[in-house]
Design a protein around this motif. Sequence first.
Motif, PDB file in Angstrom:
ATOM      1  N   ARG A  83     -24.555 -39.159 -40.157  1.00  0.00           N
ATOM      2  CA  ARG A  83     -25.325 -37.995 -39.716  1.00  0.00           C
ATOM      3  C   ARG A  83     -24.938 -37.588 -38.294  1.00  0.00           C
ATOM      4  O   ARG A  83     -24.755 -36.405 -38.001  1.00  0.00           O
ATOM      5  CB  ARG A  83     -26.817 -38.311 -39.791  1.00  0.00           C
ATOM      6  N   ALA A  84     -24.837 -38.566 -37.395  1.00  0.00           N
ATOM      7  CA  ALA A  84     -24.483 -38.255 -36.009  1.00  0.00           C
ATOM      8  C   ALA A  84     -23.090 -37.645 -35.917  1.00  0.00           C
ATOM      9  O   ALA A  84     -22.849 -36.714 -35.142  1.00  0.00           O
ATOM     10  CB  ALA A  84     -24.568 -39.518 -35.155  1.00  0.00           C
ATOM     11  N   SER A  85     -22.162 -38.170 -36.713  1.00  0.00           N
ATOM     12  CA  SER A  85     -20.806 -37.624 -36.711  1.00  0.00           C
ATOM     13  C   SER A  85     -20.800 -36.189 -37.227  1.00  0.00           C
ATOM     14  O   SER A  85     -20.121 -35.317 -36.674  1.00  0.00           O
ATOM     15  CB  SER A  85     -19.900 -38.506 -37.575  1.00  0.00           C
ATOM     16  N   LEU A  86     -21.580 -35.920 -38.278  1.00  0.00           N
ATOM     17  CA  LEU A  86     -21.659 -34.557 -38.810  1.00  0.00           C
ATOM     18  C   LEU A  86     -22.328 -33.616 -37.807  1.00  0.00           C
ATOM     19  O   LEU A  86     -21.938 -32.444 -37.680  1.00  0.00           O
ATOM     20  CB  LEU A  86     -22.435 -34.557 -40.126  1.00  0.00           C
ATOM     21  N   LEU A  87     -23.349 -34.121 -37.103  1.00  0.00           N
ATOM     22  CA  LEU A  87     -24.005 -33.293 -36.092  1.00  0.00           C
ATOM     23  C   LEU A  87     -23.019 -32.911 -34.993  1.00  0.00           C
ATOM     24  O   LEU A  87     -22.989 -31.755 -34.532  1.00  0.00           O
ATOM     25  CB  LEU A  87     -25.212 -34.031 -35.505  1.00  0.00           C
ATOM     26  N   THR A  88     -22.202 -33.869 -34.577  1.00  0.00           N
ATOM     27  CA  THR A  88     -21.175 -33.570 -33.578  1.00  0.00           C
ATOM     28  C   THR A  88     -20.188 -32.547 -34.115  1.00  0.00           C
ATOM     29  O   THR A  88     -19.733 -31.650 -33.394  1.00  0.00           O
ATOM     30  CB  THR A  88     -20.435 -34.862 -33.171  1.00  0.00           C
ATOM     31  N   ALA A  89     -19.853 -32.662 -35.405  1.00  0.00           N
ATOM     32  CA  ALA A  89     -18.946 -31.689 -36.014  1.00  0.00           C
ATOM     33  C   ALA A  89     -19.572 -30.300 -36.048  1.00  0.00           C
ATOM     34  O   ALA A  89     -18.873 -29.288 -35.916  1.00  0.00           O
ATOM     35  CB  ALA A  89     -18.576 -32.136 -37.427  1.00  0.00           C
ATOM     36  N   CYS A  90     -20.897 -30.238 -36.201  1.00  0.00           N
ATOM     37  CA  CYS A  90     -21.580 -28.940 -36.288  1.00  0.00           C
ATOM     38  C   CYS A  90     -21.763 -28.279 -34.929  1.00  0.00           C
ATOM     39  O   CYS A  90     -21.568 -27.065 -34.791  1.00  0.00           O
ATOM     40  CB  CYS A  90     -22.955 -29.112 -36.944  1.00  0.00           C
ATOM     41  N   VAL A  91     -22.164 -29.053 -33.925  1.00  0.00           N
ATOM     42  CA  VAL A  91     -22.532 -28.450 -32.636  1.00  0.00           C
ATOM     43  C   VAL A  91     -21.763 -29.025 -31.456  1.00  0.00           C
ATOM     44  O   VAL A  91     -21.980 -28.612 -30.309  1.00  0.00           O
ATOM     45  CB  VAL A  91     -24.050 -28.590 -32.378  1.00  0.00           C
ATOM     46  N   GLY A  92     -20.854 -29.993 -31.698  1.00  0.00           N
ATOM     47  CA  GLY A  92     -20.066 -30.558 -30.603  1.00  0.00           C
ATOM     48  C   GLY A  92     -20.937 -31.223 -29.556  1.00  0.00           C
ATOM     49  O   GLY A  92     -21.972 -31.803 -29.858  1.00  0.00           O
ATOM     50  N   ILE A  93     -20.532 -31.111 -28.305  1.00  0.00           N
ATOM     51  CA  ILE A  93     -21.348 -31.618 -27.193  1.00  0.00           C
ATOM     52  C   ILE A  93     -21.669 -30.466 -26.246  1.00  0.00           C
ATOM     53  O   ILE A  93     -21.702 -30.600 -25.040  1.00  0.00           O
ATOM     54  CB  ILE A  93     -20.655 -32.780 -26.442  1.00  0.00           C
ATOM     55  N   SER A  94     -21.893 -29.287 -26.844  1.00  0.00           N
ATOM     56  CA  SER A  94     -22.188 -28.077 -26.094  1.00  0.00           C
ATOM     57  C   SER A  94     -23.623 -28.103 -25.573  1.00  0.00           C
ATOM     58  O   SER A  94     -24.419 -28.972 -25.925  1.00  0.00           O
ATOM     59  CB  SER A  94     -22.000 -26.854 -26.992  1.00  0.00           C
ATOM     60  N   LEU A  95     -23.965 -27.085 -24.755  1.00  0.00           N
ATOM     61  CA  LEU A  95     -25.339 -26.968 -24.295  1.00  0.00           C
ATOM     62  C   LEU A  95     -26.274 -26.650 -25.463  1.00  0.00           C
ATOM     63  O   LEU A  95     -27.454 -27.003 -25.446  1.00  0.00           O
ATOM     64  CB  LEU A  95     -25.447 -25.890 -23.211  1.00  0.00           C
ATOM     65  N   GLY A  96     -25.746 -25.988 -26.494  1.00  0.00           N
ATOM     66  CA  GLY A  96     -26.534 -25.763 -27.702  1.00  0.00           C
ATOM     67  C   GLY A  96     -26.907 -27.078 -28.362  1.00  0.00           C
ATOM     68  O   GLY A  96     -28.000 -27.231 -28.912  1.00  0.00           O
ATOM     69  N   ALA A  97     -25.983 -28.037 -28.327  1.00  0.00           N
ATOM     70  CA  ALA A  97     -26.275 -29.370 -28.866  1.00  0.00           C
ATOM     71  C   ALA A  97     -27.389 -30.031 -28.061  1.00  0.00           C
ATOM     72  O   ALA A  97     -28.281 -30.678 -28.627  1.00  0.00           O
ATOM     73  CB  ALA A  97     -25.010 -30.231 -28.837  1.00  0.00           C
ATOM     74  N   ASP A  98     -27.346 -29.866 -26.746  1.00  0.00           N
ATOM     75  CA  ASP A  98     -28.408 -30.427 -25.914  1.00  0.00           C
ATOM     76  C   ASP A  98     -29.756 -29.776 -26.232  1.00  0.00           C
ATOM     77  O   ASP A  98     -30.801 -30.443 -26.211  1.00  0.00           O
ATOM     78  CB  ASP A  98     -28.083 -30.241 -24.427  1.00  0.00           C
ATOM     79  N   ALA A  99     -29.747 -28.453 -26.544  1.00  0.00           N
ATOM     80  CA  ALA A  99     -30.993 -27.773 -26.903  1.00  0.00           C
ATOM     81  C   ALA A  99     -31.595 -28.395 -28.159  1.00  0.00           C
ATOM     82  O   ALA A  99     -32.809 -28.633 -28.233  1.00  0.00           O
ATOM     83  CB  ALA A  99     -30.732 -26.278 -27.122  1.00  0.00           C
ATOM     84  N   PHE A 100     -30.756 -28.682 -29.151  1.00  0.00           N
ATOM     85  CA  PHE A 100     -31.256 -29.322 -30.375  1.00  0.00           C
ATOM     86  C   PHE A 100     -31.748 -30.734 -30.082  1.00  0.00           C
ATOM     87  O   PHE A 100     -32.799 -31.150 -30.585  1.00  0.00           O
ATOM     88  CB  PHE A 100     -30.161 -29.355 -31.443  1.00  0.00           C
ATOM     89  N   GLN A 101     -31.003 -31.484 -29.258  1.00  0.00           N
ATOM     90  CA  GLN A 101     -31.409 -32.857 -28.953  1.00  0.00           C
ATOM     91  C   GLN A 101     -32.746 -32.892 -28.231  1.00  0.00           C
ATOM     92  O   GLN A 101     -33.589 -33.749 -28.502  1.00  0.00           O
ATOM     93  CB  GLN A 101     -30.337 -33.547 -28.100  1.00  0.00           C
ATOM     94  N   VAL A 102     -32.950 -31.956 -27.293  1.00  0.00           N
ATOM     95  CA  VAL A 102     -34.226 -31.909 -26.572  1.00  0.00           C
ATOM     96  C   VAL A 102     -35.371 -31.658 -27.558  1.00  0.00           C
ATOM     97  O   VAL A 102     -36.395 -32.343 -27.540  1.00  0.00           O
ATOM     98  CB  VAL A 102     -34.202 -30.817 -25.484  1.00  0.00           C
TER      99      VAL A 102
END
Length: 539
Positions: free
Chosen positions: A31-50
Amino acid sequence: MAERGSEPSIGRASAVMAAGTMVSRVLGMVRASLLTACVGISLGADAFQVANTLPNYIYILLSAGVLNAVLIPQITKAMKNPDGGRDFVDRLITAALLLVLAAAVVATVLTPLLIRATSNLPPDEYRLAVMFGYVCLPQIAFYGLYAVLGQVLNARDQFAAFMWTPVLANVVQIGGLVYFLVTWGRQGSEAVWTWPMVWVLAGTTTAGIVVQGLALVIPLVRGGFRYRPRFGLRGRGFGSASRMLGWTFSALLLAQLGGIAVQWVINTVRGENGDVPGLLARDNAFLIFMLPHSFVTTSILTALFPRMSRAAHDDDVRQQRSLLRQGLELPAVAVFPMSAGMIALAYPIFRVLFPRLTPLEASQEAWILALMAVGTMAFGVTTLQQRYCFAREEGRKNLWLQALLTGVQVGFALAAFLVPARWAVAMTGLGMTVANTVAGLAFVLVARRDLGRIGLERTVRLYVRVVFVSVCAGLMCWGVSTALGALGDQLLIEVLRLVAAGTVFLVAYFGLAKLFHITEVDDFVRPVISRVPGLRRFA
């Protein structure tokens, strides 16, 4: 309430839980690998993580820790009542479920304020995090359901389902990520997010938690448990529970504030330096760091906790000493070598599990993991400390030990402003290791004062032998990995490094354990392999 049957062995119960946790964690890595594939490590990814982390913060604050502190000790005590504790447990479950449901509703309504209070994201990412938050925060109710029903199962010595149902959550969430990737592809920092994209990414994450919570109803019913909603706690013997609840809530609030402070530091550094590791990098490293704890320590402590509560209620000091030693010693023979292996193989682990990462990004995350991994056993000891305090209903003691841990951790997080930005997240990883080590040592001293001589000399000798053997195996593993790394950084080579160096590590560790007569390794492995049909003859 049905009477508890004979207690299963700790090894057998731990093996069942470890198997479920292993499958869940493997799927979690997917799941984590797929999430990285979907949103990378962009600020958008940080928005989802928050947004997706908020339910965990609130769940831990209002549910998991509080329920750990109250449910099992109170249920095991109530099971001695003439009705087997049925009236008491029904009222306790009703109150707990109402609490988490109310928390879910309030948190969802306050999503914008909670996102603002726990992050300092730029305006566009803040708005995206709020969108994610409205979909993610209802998870709190079903996390709470999972915690309540899971603690009832554990108090009845039904351990398997609690560790296996997260597998269902991961399957649902992986399906959502695959759909997202196929439909919209990878979303970078310049992506334009729509509500359908938000609903798929955050909605399937929430759906997985819903399935995880509801699935526990089945084993409870099959085990003979029958629940009837009963309201009203006054005059029902909840006085000690309410006092414990207050102390535990304070400790959890302190821990969550510390976690928010660390997150704030990481967001601040990332906001000023967009190309350095951020929250997703920290969370990826923490996900791998948690594997030994989840496979081994959590399984063992989950099996020990009801027994610790019964021993405390019976004022059986001898049994408390024995269970404490088991909590300190049983995980060590697996956790120390797993920590050494993670440190030696940190770089190829990230290159294989997160192939979208660049070599530089993988190297940065490898350092974060390595600094965290040094303190894996200490992290387990502080978890044992919580169970010890909960079993003895000593909430004040748990609070000041938590204050010590949080203070050290936040101090290191603030020190991250003093190092180059690319090392800021690594500094928070080091802080976690130091904080857990300090708090773990303080707990052992406190327990020795409470229980008298608990046989720590034997525990220290075991730690020294296992650490020595683990370090030796880790160095051999690192040498093989480094040599193979000279062949290039292609994915196939990184897989080869993991397989070859990992095999060397396992052979070296078990061989050296035999050479140094660490019989505890055999005692740990035997219950595990006895449950695997093809390996039973070696048990």
